[in-house]
Design an enzyme around this catalytic site. Structure first.
Site, short mmCIF file in Angstrom:
data_model
loop_
_atom_site.label_atom_id
_atom_site.label_comp_id
_atom_site.label_asym_id
_atom_site.label_seq_id
_atom_site.Cartn_x
_atom_site.Cartn_y
_atom_site.Cartn_z
N GLU A 275 0.83 -1.29 0.19
CA GLU A 275 0.05 0.06 -0.15
C GLU A 275 1.06 1.27 -0.01
OE1 GLU A 275 -2.63 -0.25 3.54
OE2 GLU A 275 -3.50 -2.21 2.69
N HIS A 276 0.31 2.23 -0.36
CA HIS A 276 1.03 3.60 -0.44
C HIS A 276 1.38 4.04 1.08
CE1 HIS A 276 0.63 4.45 -4.62
NE2 HIS A 276 -0.63 4.23 -4.60
N ALA A 277 2.37 4.65 1.21
CA ALA A 277 3.14 5.04 2.51
C ALA A 277 1.84 6.23 3.11
CB ALA A 277 4.28 5.56 2.46
N ASP A 286 4.72 2.76 -3.97
CA ASP A 286 5.13 4.13 -4.44
C ASP A 286 6.10 4.02 -5.30
OD1 ASP A 286 3.51 5.35 -2.02
OD2 ASP A 286 5.29 4.93 -0.69
#
Length: 640
Positions: A275-277, A286
Site C-alpha cells: 500500500e502507499h505510505a 510508491d
C-alpha cells in the site's frame, strides 16, 4: 470478558461465593458494547444448592465466552488487546503509531477500577506506543512500545507495587498470532517457479535449435552468433534502412511496472508494504508511478529520434503530441472518473487531477523538449574535453529548462506563504507535528490544489486515516507535476545513453550504474537516510526531490539489469511482463473500469487472514496478463 490472573486472590473459600466477570468493553469499528454477569451463592445454602450455583456459573462463563468470541472476531492486520485494571482508580489508555510523525496520543480505552477490564481491537500494521494514565490524566503510570502481531490476543495487567506508589504494566499472550508471511512466501515460491519456466524453457529451446542448426548446416552463413546478435539489434536501423529492432527490455520494464500497479490496486494481499505510505517513506506501491514516468521519458527519446531520422517534420510531431495528450486527458477525465456503479457522471464528484492527466501533461512537456532541442543524428566524434559527458552537454538547453523548473518547485515549496501554516511546511497536518497545523496538509502543494480545484480533487489521501486529516489532498496535484517532469527527464537521459552508445553495451551499463549512484547519494543526503528527519523527506504524495532521486536511482538499476539480461545476453525474453508492456494503455484502463467485477474480483468471505486477499490479487493480475498475452498472439496493440 475478565479472565482471572495468577496474582488475583482466590475467592473460593470466602464467606460469600462470588463469580464476577466484571465489565468488559470491546471497541469494534467505533461501537462500544458491555456485558455484566454475576452469580451469587450464600454460605448457608445446602450442598445441592451449592452445586446448582456452580453449574449456573459455568453456563454463564461459557455463554459469556461465546459472546466475547463473536464480538471480537478479528480481520487482517488486527489484534485484540485487553487491559486488566487491578488498581483502585480508573485509568485512561491512549496510543500513537510510530509511523505517524510527532502525532498526538489518541484515546484507546477507559478501564474502571477493581479488577475490571476493557478490550480493544488495534491495528498491527505499524509499531504502537501505548501509555496508561491515571483517571484525571495527571500522571503517566506506564508506557511501552510494541509491534503486535496479526490475530494475536494480548493482555496487559495494570498493577500497583511499593504501597501504591509505583505501577507496572505486565504483558501476556492469551492467543498466539498468525504467521502473516506464510501466504506471501507460498505465492512467491509459486511465482518464482513460474518465472523459472518462462526463462528456462525458451532458453533450452533456443539452445537446442542452435545446436541442431550447427550440426546440420556447416555453411558459416547459417551459424548463430549468440554473443554478437543482441548488441547489433538493440536500437538503430542498419545500413539498408530497415526498421529498428524494438528494445524488449523497455517493454518488459513497462509491463513489470504495470503488473505491480494492477496487483497493488487489487489490495496487494492486504500487506502494508503493498500500500502507499501514509505520508513520508517508501513502499512497493510508491515505486510504480515514477517507473511509468521514467519509461515514458526513455520511450520519447527513442521514438522521436527514430521519427526525426525518417524525416518526420516538426509540424507532424506537434500534431501527434497534441493528439496523444488530449486522448490521455479525456481517458483520465471521462473514463477513470466514472464506473457503471457510480451512476451518471457528475461534476460534483469529478476529480480533475489524476494519474492519466499527469502522465499526459508530463508527456507533452517531454515531447516538446525532444522536438525542439533533441538531435536527429549523433555527431561525429571529435576531441573535446566534454566527450565523456557529451550525452549531457549537447542537450544543455533541456538541462537548463529542467534546472529552472526544479528551482521553481523549490522556491514555491519553501518560500510561498500559506495562511495559518509555517512557510516551507512539508507535513501531513492533522494530528501530526503535535497537532499544531491540522489544516496544513501538504503545505504549499495542498494549498495551490485546493485553491485551483476546490472539492474536485482526491478526497481520501493516504494520510487521512493515520493522521486524522480533514483537508482533501491530491497526490497528482499541480506542484508535484513539476517533479514528475524531472523524473521523466531522467528517463530521457536513459534513452539518450542508448542512442549515443548503441553498439557499446558496456558503456550503456556503466553509465546507468553511474547515474544510479549519483541519484542514490543525492537521495541519501536530502533525506539523511531517515524517513522523517531529512532536509527533504522521501514523499510520494508531494513528489519531493528526494523521492525523484531515490526512485530514479532504482529505475536506472532496474532498466540496466533488464537490458543486460534481455537485450545484451539474451538470457530472458521478458515474458510474461513483455505482454502487458506492449498493451499498457488497454490493460491500465481496462483494469480500472472492469477490474472490480467478477471474474477479476469478488466479495471475500474469509477476512481473518491474507490467504484469500492475496489469492484474489494474484488471480486478478494474472487474468490481465493472460489477456495481454492473448492480444499479443493476435497482434492487437492499442495505440494512441
Amino acid at each position: 470478558m475478565h479472565t482471572p490472573h495468577p496474582t488475583e486472590p482466590n475467592m473460593s473459600g470466602s464467606a460469600v461465593c462470588v463469580l464476577t466477570f466484571g465489565r468488559g468493553y470491546m471497541a469494534v469499528s467505533g461501537i462500544k458494547t458491555s456485558s455484566r454477569t454475576g452469580a451469587f451463592c450464600s454460605r448457608n445454602i445446602m450442598d445441592s444448592g451449592r452445586a446448582l450455583c456452580a453449574v449456573l456459573a459455568a453456563l454463564l462463563l461459557i455463554s459469556s465466552g461465546s459472546a466475547g468470541t463473536i464480538q471480537t472476531a478479528l480481520k487482517i492486520n488486527q489484534a485484540l488487546l485487553t487491559f486488566h485494571n487491578q488498581l483502585t482508580e480508573e485509568v485512561q489508555v491512549s496510543f500513537t503509531s510510530d509511523y505517524c510523525y510527532k502525532c498526538l496520543f489518541q484515546h484507546l480505552a477507559s478501564v474502571t477500577p477493581n479488577n475490571n477490564n476493557a478490550s480493544v481491537i488495534i491495528s498491527t500494521q505499524f509499531s504502537l506506543t501505548v501509555q496508561v494514565e491515571s483517571g484525571g490524566g495527571s500522571s503517566t503510570l506506564c508506557r511501552w512500545r510494541q509491534t503486535y502481531q496479526e490475530g494475536g490476543h494480548y493482555s496487559v495487567w495494570i498493577q500497583a507495587r511499593d504501597h501504591l506508589v509505583n505501577h507496572t504494566c505486565s504483558h501476556s499472550t492469551d492467543r498466539p498470532p498468525h504467521n502473516v508471511y506464510l501466504p506471501i512466501i507460498a505465492a512467491a515460491l509459486l511465482l518464482a517457479a513460474t518465472a523459472l519456466l518462462f526463462v528456462v524453457v525458451p532458453l533450452i529451446h533456443r539452445r537446442r535449435g542452435a545446436f541442431l542448426r550447427a550440426a546440420c548446416c556447416q555453411d558459416p552463413q547459417n551459424s548463430v552468433d549468440d554473443d554478437g546478435a543482441p548488441e547489433t539489434a538493440v536500437v538503430a536501423a542498419d545500413s539498408r534502412g530497415t526498421r529498428p529492432a524494438r528494445l524488449l527490455s523497455l517493454d518488459t520494464f513497462r509491463g513489470f511496472a504495470l503488473t505491480v500497479m494492477v496487483f497493488v490496486n487489487y489490495g496487494g494481499g492486504g500487506y502494508w508494504f503493498f500500500e502507499h505510505a501514509p505520508w513520508n517513506g517508501l513502499t512497493v506501491a510508491d515505486l510504480v508511478m515514477p517507473w511509468f514516468v521514467f519509461i515514458m521519458g526513455t520511450s520519447v527519446v527513442l521514438a522521436f529520434s527514430s521519427m526525426q531520422r525518417r524525416g518526420v517534420g516538426r509540424r507532424q510531431l506537434l500534431g501527434k503530441i497534441t493528439w496523444r495528450t488530449v486522448v490521455l486527458m479525456l481517458l483520465g477525465f471521462c473514463f477513470l472518473n466514472y464506473s457503471p456503479r457510480d451512476g451518471p457522471l457528475s461534476w460534483s464528484w469529478l476529480r480533475i487531477p489524476g494519474v492519466l492527466q499527469r502522465l499526459a501533461f508530463t508527456y507533452f512537456v517531454l515531447s516538446l523538449l525532444q522536438t525542439f532541442w533533441g538531435r536527429k543524428a549523433i555527431p561525429e566524434s571529435e576531441n573535446h574535453w566534454w566527450n565523456p559527458v557529451q550525452d549531457v552537454v549537447l542537450f544543455w538547453p533541456q538541462w537548463l529548462l529542467i534546472f529552472l523548473l526544479e528551482t521553481l518547485w523549490l522556491c514555491i515549496t519553501f518560500l510561498m506563504p500559506v495562511p495559518n501554516c509555517p512557510t516551507g511546511y512539508l507535513g501531513a497536518g492533522g494530528i501530526g507535528d503535535h497537532g499544531l497545523y491540522p489544516n496544513c496538509t501538504g503545505g504549499a502543494a495542498g494549498s495551490i490544489d485546493r485553491w485551483m480545484f476546490g472539492d474536485n480533487m482526491y478526497r481520501y489521501p493516504t494520510c487521512k486515516k493515520l493522521y486524522r486529516t480533514e483537508q482533501p489532498y491530491d497526490p497528482e496535484g499541480v506542484l508535484g507535476t513539476i517533479n514528475s517532469i524531472v523524473m521523466g527527464f531522467l528517463g530521457m537521459q536513459a534513452g539518450k545513453i542508448i542512442v549515443f552508445y548503441k553498439r557499446k553495451s558496456g558503456h550503456i551499463l556503466w553509465r546507468y550504474l553511474t547515474w544510479a549512484v549519483i541519484l542514490g547519494i543525492s537521495a541519501a543526503i536530502l533525506s539523511k537516510c531517515t524517513r522523517d528527519g531529512g532536509f527533504i523527506p522521501v514523499n510520494k504524495n508531494l513528489w519531493s526531490l528526494s523521492y525523484v532521486t531515490c526512485t530514479g536511482a532504482l529505475s536506472f538499476l532496474l532498466l540496466g539489469g533488464m537490458y543486460f539480461l534481455i537485450d545484451v545476453r539474451g538470457w530472458w525474453g521478458g515474458q510474461p511482463f513483455l505482454y502487458p508492456g506492449m498493451n499498457s494503455i488497454l490493460v491500465y484502463v481496462g483494469h480500472s473500469l472492469l477490474g472490480f467485477y467478477f471474474p477479476f474480483s469478488w466479495n471475500m468471505r474469509f477476512q481473518d487472514s491474507h490467504w484469500e486477499f492475496l489469492f484474489q490479487g494474484v488471480w486478478g493480475t494474472s487474468l490481465w496478463v493472460l489477456a495481454a498475452y492473448l492480444l499479443y498472439r493476435k497482434a492487437f496493440f492499442l495505440r494512441i
